[in-house]
Design a protein around this motif. Structure first.
Motif, short mmCIF file in Angstrom:
data_model
loop_
_atom_site.label_atom_id
_atom_site.label_comp_id
_atom_site.label_asym_id
_atom_site.label_seq_id
_atom_site.Cartn_x
_atom_site.Cartn_y
_atom_site.Cartn_z
N THR A 94 -49.46 17.30 -9.39
CA THR A 94 -49.14 18.38 -10.32
C THR A 94 -47.78 19.02 -10.07
OG1 THR A 94 -50.28 19.99 -8.93
CG2 THR A 94 -51.54 18.99 -10.71
N ILE A 95 -47.41 19.19 -8.85
CA ILE A 95 -46.16 19.89 -8.54
C ILE A 95 -45.01 18.91 -8.34
CG2 ILE A 95 -45.02 21.47 -6.95
CD1 ILE A 95 -47.31 22.77 -8.44
N TRP A 96 -45.22 17.88 -7.56
CA TRP A 96 -44.12 17.00 -7.19
C TRP A 96 -43.72 16.02 -8.30
CZ3 TRP A 96 -40.24 17.28 -4.22
CH2 TRP A 96 -39.49 16.15 -3.95
N ALA A 97 -44.61 15.62 -9.15
CA ALA A 97 -44.30 14.62 -10.18
C ALA A 97 -43.14 15.04 -11.09
CB ALA A 97 -45.55 14.31 -11.00
N PRO A 98 -43.12 16.24 -11.64
CA PRO A 98 -41.96 16.61 -12.46
C PRO A 98 -40.66 16.69 -11.66
CG PRO A 98 -43.77 18.13 -12.82
CD PRO A 98 -44.15 17.25 -11.69
N VAL A 99 -40.75 17.12 -10.41
CA VAL A 99 -39.56 17.18 -9.56
C VAL A 99 -39.05 15.77 -9.31
CG1 VAL A 99 -38.73 17.82 -7.25
CG2 VAL A 99 -40.28 19.34 -8.48
N ASP A 100 -39.95 14.85 -9.06
CA ASP A 100 -39.58 13.46 -8.82
C ASP A 100 -38.91 12.85 -10.05
OD1 ASP A 100 -39.53 10.98 -7.35
OD2 ASP A 100 -41.16 10.32 -8.67
N LYS A 101 -39.46 13.09 -11.22
CA LYS A 101 -38.87 12.57 -12.46
C LYS A 101 -37.47 13.13 -12.68
CE LYS A 101 -42.33 10.13 -13.93
NZ LYS A 101 -42.29 8.70 -13.93
N THR A 102 -37.30 14.41 -12.41
CA THR A 102 -35.99 15.04 -12.58
C THR A 102 -34.97 14.47 -11.60
OG1 THR A 102 -37.09 17.07 -13.30
CG2 THR A 102 -34.78 17.26 -12.64
N LEU A 103 -35.36 14.35 -10.34
CA LEU A 103 -34.45 13.77 -9.34
C LEU A 103 -34.12 12.32 -9.65
CD1 LEU A 103 -35.90 15.24 -6.03
CD2 LEU A 103 -33.80 15.91 -7.21
N SER A 104 -35.08 11.59 -10.13
CA SER A 104 -34.85 10.19 -10.51
C SER A 104 -33.85 10.10 -11.65
CB SER A 104 -36.18 9.55 -10.91
OG SER A 104 -35.97 8.27 -11.41
N PHE A 105 -33.97 10.97 -12.64
CA PHE A 105 -33.04 10.98 -13.76
C PHE A 105 -31.63 11.33 -13.30
CE2 PHE A 105 -31.11 13.23 -17.43
CZ PHE A 105 -30.96 12.12 -18.24
N ILE A 106 -31.50 12.31 -12.43
CA ILE A 106 -30.19 12.71 -11.91
C ILE A 106 -29.56 11.55 -11.13
CG2 ILE A 106 -29.05 14.23 -10.23
CD1 ILE A 106 -31.06 16.41 -11.14
N MET A 107 -30.34 10.85 -10.34
CA MET A 107 -29.81 9.70 -9.59
C MET A 107 -29.40 8.57 -10.52
SD MET A 107 -29.63 10.59 -6.51
CE MET A 107 -29.23 9.03 -5.79
N THR A 108 -30.13 8.37 -11.60
CA THR A 108 -29.77 7.34 -12.58
C THR A 108 -28.45 7.68 -13.25
OG1 THR A 108 -32.10 6.83 -12.97
CG2 THR A 108 -30.54 6.15 -14.66
N ILE A 109 -28.27 8.93 -13.64
CA ILE A 109 -27.02 9.37 -14.27
C ILE A 109 -25.85 9.18 -13.29
CG2 ILE A 109 -25.78 11.39 -15.16
CD1 ILE A 109 -27.83 10.25 -17.10
N HIS A 110 -26.06 9.54 -12.05
CA HIS A 110 -25.01 9.37 -11.04
C HIS A 110 -24.66 7.90 -10.85
CE1 HIS A 110 -22.57 10.12 -7.53
NE2 HIS A 110 -23.30 9.24 -6.86
N SER A 111 -25.66 7.06 -10.80
CA SER A 111 -25.43 5.62 -10.62
C SER A 111 -24.63 5.05 -11.79
CB SER A 111 -26.76 4.90 -10.48
OG SER A 111 -26.57 3.51 -10.44
N ARG A 112 -24.97 5.45 -13.00
CA ARG A 112 -24.25 4.98 -14.19
C ARG A 112 -22.79 5.46 -14.17
NH1 ARG A 112 -27.62 3.51 -18.72
NH2 ARG A 112 -26.11 4.44 -20.14
N LYS A 113 -22.58 6.70 -13.73
CA LYS A 113 -21.23 7.24 -13.63
C LYS A 113 -20.41 6.42 -12.63
CE LYS A 113 -18.89 11.49 -12.17
NZ LYS A 113 -18.38 11.03 -10.89
N CYS A 114 -21.03 6.07 -11.52
CA CYS A 114 -20.34 5.26 -10.50
C CYS A 114 -20.00 3.87 -11.04
CB CYS A 114 -21.18 5.16 -9.23
SG CYS A 114 -21.27 6.69 -8.31
#
Length: 108
Positions: A23-43
């Motif tokens: 309940t708590i960690w799943a949305p945080v994990d999805k958000t962090l995953s999205f941020i890492m994906t955006i960073h990877s694409r930028k790189c």
């Protein structure tokens, strides 16, 4: 229910961890995953720009096309889907970005 309804005993640790994770960690994990994906694409776009600056753009474009054909990747996936799920930009986006950089470099 299942022996956990006794008010005198605290909730077992494993159940508390499962509830926290689901309940708590799943949305945080999805958000962090999205941020890492955006960073990877930028790189990836920065690496492509570096190859253009070195004058290796045509070779990189050729290599990317060969790899893409060998892997049978989607040529133009849905932009929302690829933004969220793909750590590398789709081939068409990368090629068009490199072509724009090539033209800008020739004009300057």
């Amino acid at each position: 229910a299942f022996g956990f309804d006794d008010e005198s005993r605290p909730i077992p640790t494993i159940i508390a961890l499962v509830l926290f994770t689901s309940t708590i960690w799943a949305p945080v994990d999805k958000t962090l995953s999205f941020i890492m994906t955006i960073h990877s694409r930028k790189c990836e776009f920065e690496a492509d720009e570096f190859s253009v600056n070195l004058g290796m753009s045509s070779k990189l474009q050729s290599g990317l096309c060969k790899i893409h054909l060998e892997n049978l990747g989607a040529m133009s996936p849905d932009s929302w889907y690829s933004t969220y799920h793909y750590s590398h930009p789709p081939l068409v986006e990368r090629l068009s970005a490199m072509m724009k950089l090539d033209t800008a470099k020739k004009l300057s």
